[in-house]
Motif scaffolding. Structure first.
Motif, PDB file in Angstrom:
ATOM      1  N   UNK A 119      -8.184   4.666  10.531  1.00  0.00           N
ATOM      2  CA  UNK A 119      -6.831   4.754   9.963  1.00  0.00           C
ATOM      3  C   UNK A 119      -6.510   3.455   9.258  1.00  0.00           C
ATOM      4  N   UNK A 120      -6.137   3.553   8.010  1.00  0.00           N
ATOM      5  CA  UNK A 120      -5.723   2.384   7.234  1.00  0.00           C
ATOM      6  C   UNK A 120      -4.296   2.590   6.768  1.00  0.00           C
ATOM      7  N   UNK A 121      -3.405   1.679   7.144  1.00  0.00           N
ATOM      8  CA  UNK A 121      -2.023   1.798   6.703  1.00  0.00           C
ATOM      9  C   UNK A 121      -1.909   1.663   5.198  1.00  0.00           C
ATOM     10  N   UNK A 122      -1.060   2.494   4.602  1.00  0.00           N
ATOM     11  CA  UNK A 122      -0.833   2.464   3.158  1.00  0.00           C
ATOM     12  C   UNK A 122       0.664   2.508   2.868  1.00  0.00           C
ATOM     13  N   UNK A 123       1.002   2.193   1.628  1.00  0.00           N
ATOM     14  CA  UNK A 123       2.410   2.169   1.224  1.00  0.00           C
ATOM     15  C   UNK A 123       3.044   3.553   1.332  1.00  0.00           C
ATOM     16  N   UNK A 124       4.342   3.557   1.592  1.00  0.00           N
ATOM     17  CA  UNK A 124       5.146   4.788   1.630  1.00  0.00           C
ATOM     18  C   UNK A 124       4.703   5.766   2.721  1.00  0.00           C
ATOM     19  N   UNK A 125       4.023   5.235   3.710  1.00  0.00           N
ATOM     20  CA  UNK A 125       3.534   6.042   4.838  1.00  0.00           C
ATOM     21  C   UNK A 125       2.473   7.069   4.427  1.00  0.00           C
ATOM     22  N   UNK A 126       1.892   6.924   3.252  1.00  0.00           N
ATOM     23  CA  UNK A 126       0.783   7.795   2.844  1.00  0.00           C
ATOM     24  C   UNK A 126      -0.529   7.140   3.300  1.00  0.00           C
ATOM     25  N   UNK A 127      -0.692   7.059   4.596  1.00  0.00           N
ATOM     26  CA  UNK A 127      -1.814   6.342   5.177  1.00  0.00           C
ATOM     27  C   UNK A 127      -3.138   7.054   4.898  1.00  0.00           C
ATOM     28  N   UNK A 148      13.774  -0.639  12.229  1.00  0.00           N
ATOM     29  CA  UNK A 148      12.598  -1.493  12.050  1.00  0.00           C
ATOM     30  C   UNK A 148      11.610  -0.802  11.118  1.00  0.00           C
ATOM     31  N   UNK A 149      11.203  -1.484  10.083  1.00  0.00           N
ATOM     32  CA  UNK A 149      10.287  -0.918   9.087  1.00  0.00           C
ATOM     33  C   UNK A 149       9.188  -1.921   8.768  1.00  0.00           C
ATOM     34  N   UNK A 150       8.029  -1.397   8.428  1.00  0.00           N
ATOM     35  CA  UNK A 150       6.936  -2.222   7.913  1.00  0.00           C
ATOM     36  C   UNK A 150       6.193  -1.418   6.872  1.00  0.00           C
ATOM     37  N   UNK A 151       6.017  -1.996   5.697  1.00  0.00           N
ATOM     38  CA  UNK A 151       5.267  -1.313   4.648  1.00  0.00           C
ATOM     39  C   UNK A 151       3.856  -1.881   4.624  1.00  0.00           C
ATOM     40  N   UNK A 152       2.888  -0.998   4.527  1.00  0.00           N
ATOM     41  CA  UNK A 152       1.481  -1.398   4.582  1.00  0.00           C
ATOM     42  C   UNK A 152       0.918  -1.492   3.173  1.00  0.00           C
ATOM     43  N   UNK A 153       0.347  -2.662   2.863  1.00  0.00           N
ATOM     44  CA  UNK A 153      -0.077  -2.915   1.481  1.00  0.00           C
ATOM     45  C   UNK A 153      -1.487  -3.508   1.378  1.00  0.00           C
ATOM     46  N   UNK A 154      -2.124  -3.848   2.484  1.00  0.00           N
ATOM     47  CA  UNK A 154      -3.307  -4.700   2.430  1.00  0.00           C
ATOM     48  C   UNK A 154      -4.541  -4.046   1.813  1.00  0.00           C
ATOM     49  N   UNK A 155      -4.892  -2.855   2.302  1.00  0.00           N
ATOM     50  CA  UNK A 155      -6.186  -2.278   1.947  1.00  0.00           C
ATOM     51  C   UNK A 155      -6.056  -0.778   1.744  1.00  0.00           C
ATOM     52  N   UNK A 156      -7.190  -0.168   1.353  1.00  0.00           N
ATOM     53  CA  UNK A 156      -7.264   1.283   1.260  1.00  0.00           C
ATOM     54  C   UNK A 156      -8.556   1.745   1.914  1.00  0.00           C
ATOM     55  N   UNK A 157      -8.642   3.042   2.163  1.00  0.00           N
ATOM     56  CA  UNK A 157      -9.813   3.622   2.816  1.00  0.00           C
ATOM     57  C   UNK A 157     -10.167   4.915   2.106  1.00  0.00           C
TER      58      UNK A 157
END
Length: 211
Positions: A184-192, A6-15
């Motif tokens: 914590x803000x999710x980011x792409x490639x797990x570089x949150x 199970x994977x989810x990539x985070x793309x919505x926002x940055x912090x």
């Protein structure tokens, strides 16, 4: 089902630490308002983690009812497991998770009981049915079955009639006074993106944490 797939990539926002408010309570207010505006599921729901005197942890979901520079407020039975643990060990943590925004907020600090006046005010604002449940429930204690709880509830309702129900002494509020608040803000490639506020006397210091 292979859970590891199970994977989810985070793309919505940055912090960015340079763009957040210097006051973590104000920053939390901004994020809470965005969670409300986004109609996230149960935006005020938070995991409350406590521990016994021996350090054995436990966690459950409770609801945030107020927050200010005085702390994060929630209400419960003082004789419940969490109430007993907070009596033994006042250190606790909160976790908010807003998956629709790909965000978390972690809060750590110590807990004090809220004032009786605030507890009375909040209890009075609850629906009568919720007041009755608080009054009759031996929270966290073993009960025979559901019907025994329903019988207690109905009996209490009949006893009261049209009378106002007073807040039980064993039920009321707590406030967690934070020492640390992490956004914590999710980011792409797990570089949150992770931004930590930690107390420094009367002030707060900011730091970026590695994901």
């Amino acid at each position: 089902m292979n859970l590891s797939d199970i994977r989810r990539d985070y793309q919505l926002k940055q912090l960015d630490p340079k763009e957040v408010d210097n006051d973590p309570i104000r920053q939390f207010e901004i994020w809470m308002n965005e969670a409300l505006d986004a109609k996230t599921s149960d935006p005020t729901a938070m995991t409350l983690a406590t521990a016994s005197a021996e350090g054995k942890p436990s966690a459950r979901i409770v609801l945030l009812k107020y927050f200010s520079h005085d702390g994060f407020f929630f209400f419960t039975n003082y004789e419940s497991q969490k109430g007993t643990e907070l009596e033994e060990n006042d250190q606790a943590a909160l976790l908010f998770f807003w998956p629709e925004l790909e965000r978390q907020v972690r809060v750590e600090g110590h807990v004090l009981k809220a004032s009786p006046e605030l507890s009375d005010s909040y209890f009075a604002s609850r629906p009568l049915e919720s007041q009755l449940s608080a009054a009759i429930s031996p929270q966290s204690k073993e009960v025979k079955d559901r019907s025994s709880l329903e019988d207690l509830w109905s009996k209490k309702q009949q006893e009261l009639g049209d009378e106002k129900i007073e807040r039980p002494d064993f039920w009321g509020g707590y406030r967690l006074i934070p020492d640390k608040i992490e956004f914590w803000q999710g980011r792409a490639n797990r570089l949150h993106d992770r931004v930590l506020y930690h107390r420094d006397g009367e002030n707060w210091k900011l730091a970026r944490l590695a994901p």
